[in-house]
Design an enzyme around this catalytic site. Structure first.
Site, PDB file in Angstrom:
ATOM      1  N   SER A 109       0.363   2.050  -4.754  1.00  0.00           N
ATOM      2  CA  SER A 109       0.930   0.698  -5.592  1.00  0.00           C
ATOM      3  C   SER A 109       0.415   0.663  -6.830  1.00  0.00           C
ATOM      4  CB  SER A 109       0.326  -0.265  -4.454  1.00  0.00           C
ATOM      5  OG  SER A 109      -0.884  -0.323  -4.136  1.00  0.00           O
TER       6      SER A 109
ATOM      7  N   CYS B 299       0.881  -1.250  -0.089  1.00  0.00           N
ATOM      8  CA  CYS B 299      -0.018  -0.097  -0.027  1.00  0.00           C
ATOM      9  C   CYS B 299       1.042   1.271  -0.004  1.00  0.00           C
ATOM     10  CB  CYS B 299      -0.934   0.116   1.084  1.00  0.00           C
ATOM     11  SG  CYS B 299      -1.978   1.466   1.109  1.00  0.00           S
ATOM     12  N   GLY B 300       1.001   2.282  -0.831  1.00  0.00           N
ATOM     13  CA  GLY B 300       1.692   3.362  -1.248  1.00  0.00           C
ATOM     14  C   GLY B 300       1.158   4.320  -0.200  1.00  0.00           C
TER      15      GLY B 300
END
Length: 401
Positions: free
Chosen positions: A305, A104-105
């Site tokens: 992401s 998860c960005g």
């Protein structure tokens, strides 16, 4: 003794779970730094153990009455195999309304700030390994996510002791690559939605940015664009499409371009509109995406992401050069005209990865930048005899029962 102290000291079911709440372009990240049970094995083993043994705690933290259907979380994992080897300083498990993700960005951006700001060694035992670069006023650290090592650069105050929220956090992705290009997927009658009209198929791509994303142009779904959007209608369409795609033979074949069987699942459908988007300084182009993941959860952020996956896809198609900066928006960043993520292919060098199918994929490293902010702190408890909130629930679940 005030109420907060009394609650923390009162008999309850299990430990008090302590959290820091943050947001990245409006998308929440609930960072769980204390009270989560100790897990064992590799990080992917720990993810499986969390799914099997502690899903009730995920629901308690994510869902009502302490959270909501669109809550997101990052559980700090102090010990992993890559922390032991020195390749990373800390580990993380990502969680949402339906389970546990692999990357998860937006949460990585938030977590980077928190890990620089905390100096509590009971929370981050290797905090003292972080060294501030006073020339650039940044601190670099490596976080072990289930998809691999994420290298994060956090801007700091001049003395290097705290993060600087006025400048973006950046991260370098795990290897990212396109898994399947220009797939034509027929849409059977039982899956169709009204806006599709007479069309019997749609075209999409499958790309990996730490998780697998089906990327589809908004017009392929029968919608004009992502401005003045009928959100219930497109949510309905994707709620029908996503489970169908997850079982579609062409998609399943593409998912087996994963490097580990435990990564081979369709995380999200990202609906893309390349004609609109807030345009920050220093970029060559902009676009907007609406990300549906987990149990039809909608990402308020541009989805770091998936930004990684989209950059890898664009590079594969020859429309994005290394170093070229692009802006990726969500409907929230467009509304506020701030909060876009910027991204670029970070290296000319191509990483070659071997998939579980035995194929070799050319992968790229993507740099993603964005800002995260603190919103609060929590200590979550369960009083005795509280059946309603011992785990967690959604209103949809209650109504269906």
């Amino acid at each position: 003794m005030d109420v907060a102290q009394r609650l923390e000291n009162a008999p309850s079911h299990g430990e008090v779970i302590r959290c820091i709440d943050m947001h990245t372009t409006g998308e929440p990240t609930r960072i769980i730094y204390s009270g989560w049970p100790r897990l064992s094995g590799t990080l992917l083993d720990q993810r499986e153990q969390a799914v099997a043994d502690y899903d009730h705690l995920r629901k308690r933290i994510m869902l009502e009455p302490r959270g909501h259907i669109d809550m997101y979380g990052a559980i700090i994992i102090q010990e992993t195999e890559l922390v032991h080897s020195g390749e990373a300083q800390i580990g993380v498990l990502f969680t949402h309304n339906g389970g546990f993700s692999t990357m998860c960005g937006h949460a990585t951006i938030a977590l980077g700030r928190f890990l620089v700001d905390t100096h509590d060694l009971t929370v981050f035992p290797r905090r003292n390994e972080l060294k501030a670069n006073l020339d650039t006023a940044t601190v670099d650290l490596s976080i072990h996510a289930p998809c691999g090592v994420i290298r994060v650069s956090v801007p700091t105050t001049a003395d290097g002791n705290a993060s600087d929220p006025s400048r973006p956090v950046s991260f370098l992705s795990a290897p990212a690559y396109a898994a399947a290009l220009s797939l034509t997927v027929s849409i059977p009658e039982e899956v169709r939605w009204p806006e599709l009209g007479d069309r019997r198929s749609i075209m999409l791509d499958l790309s990996y940015g730490g998780a697998f994303y089906a990327l589809v142009d908004v017009k392929e779904l029968g919608f004009v664009g992502l401005t003045q959007l009928d959100l219930p209608a497109i949510s309905h369409a994707v709620s029908r499409l996503k489970p169908y795609l997850a079982q579609h033979p062409a998609i399943v074949d593409g998912l087996h371009e994963a490097t580990d069987e435990r990564l081979a699942f369709l995380y999200s459908v990202m609906v893309v509109d390349r004609s609109v988007g807030s345009w920050p300084d220093g970029v060559d182009g902009t676009e907007t995406g609406l990300c549906f993941f987990a149990d039809n959860q909608i990402d308020r952020s541009p989805t770091g992401s998936c930004v990684t996956a989209r950059m890898a896809l664009a590079h594969n198609k020859g429309v994005r050069k290394p170093g070229q900066r692009w802006a990726y928006n969500s409907v929230v960043s467009n509304f506020f005209d701030t909060g876009a993520f910027t991204a670029s292919i970070a290296e000319e060098r191509i990483t070659r990865v071997e998939t579980i199918k035995g194929t070799i994929r050319d992968a790229v490293t993507v740099r993603v930048e964005g800002k995260a902010f603190y919103t609060g702190t929590l200590a979550l408890v369960v009083e005795k005899n509280d059946v309603t909130s011992e785990s967690g629930f959604t209103l949809k679940q209650v109504v269906q029962v």
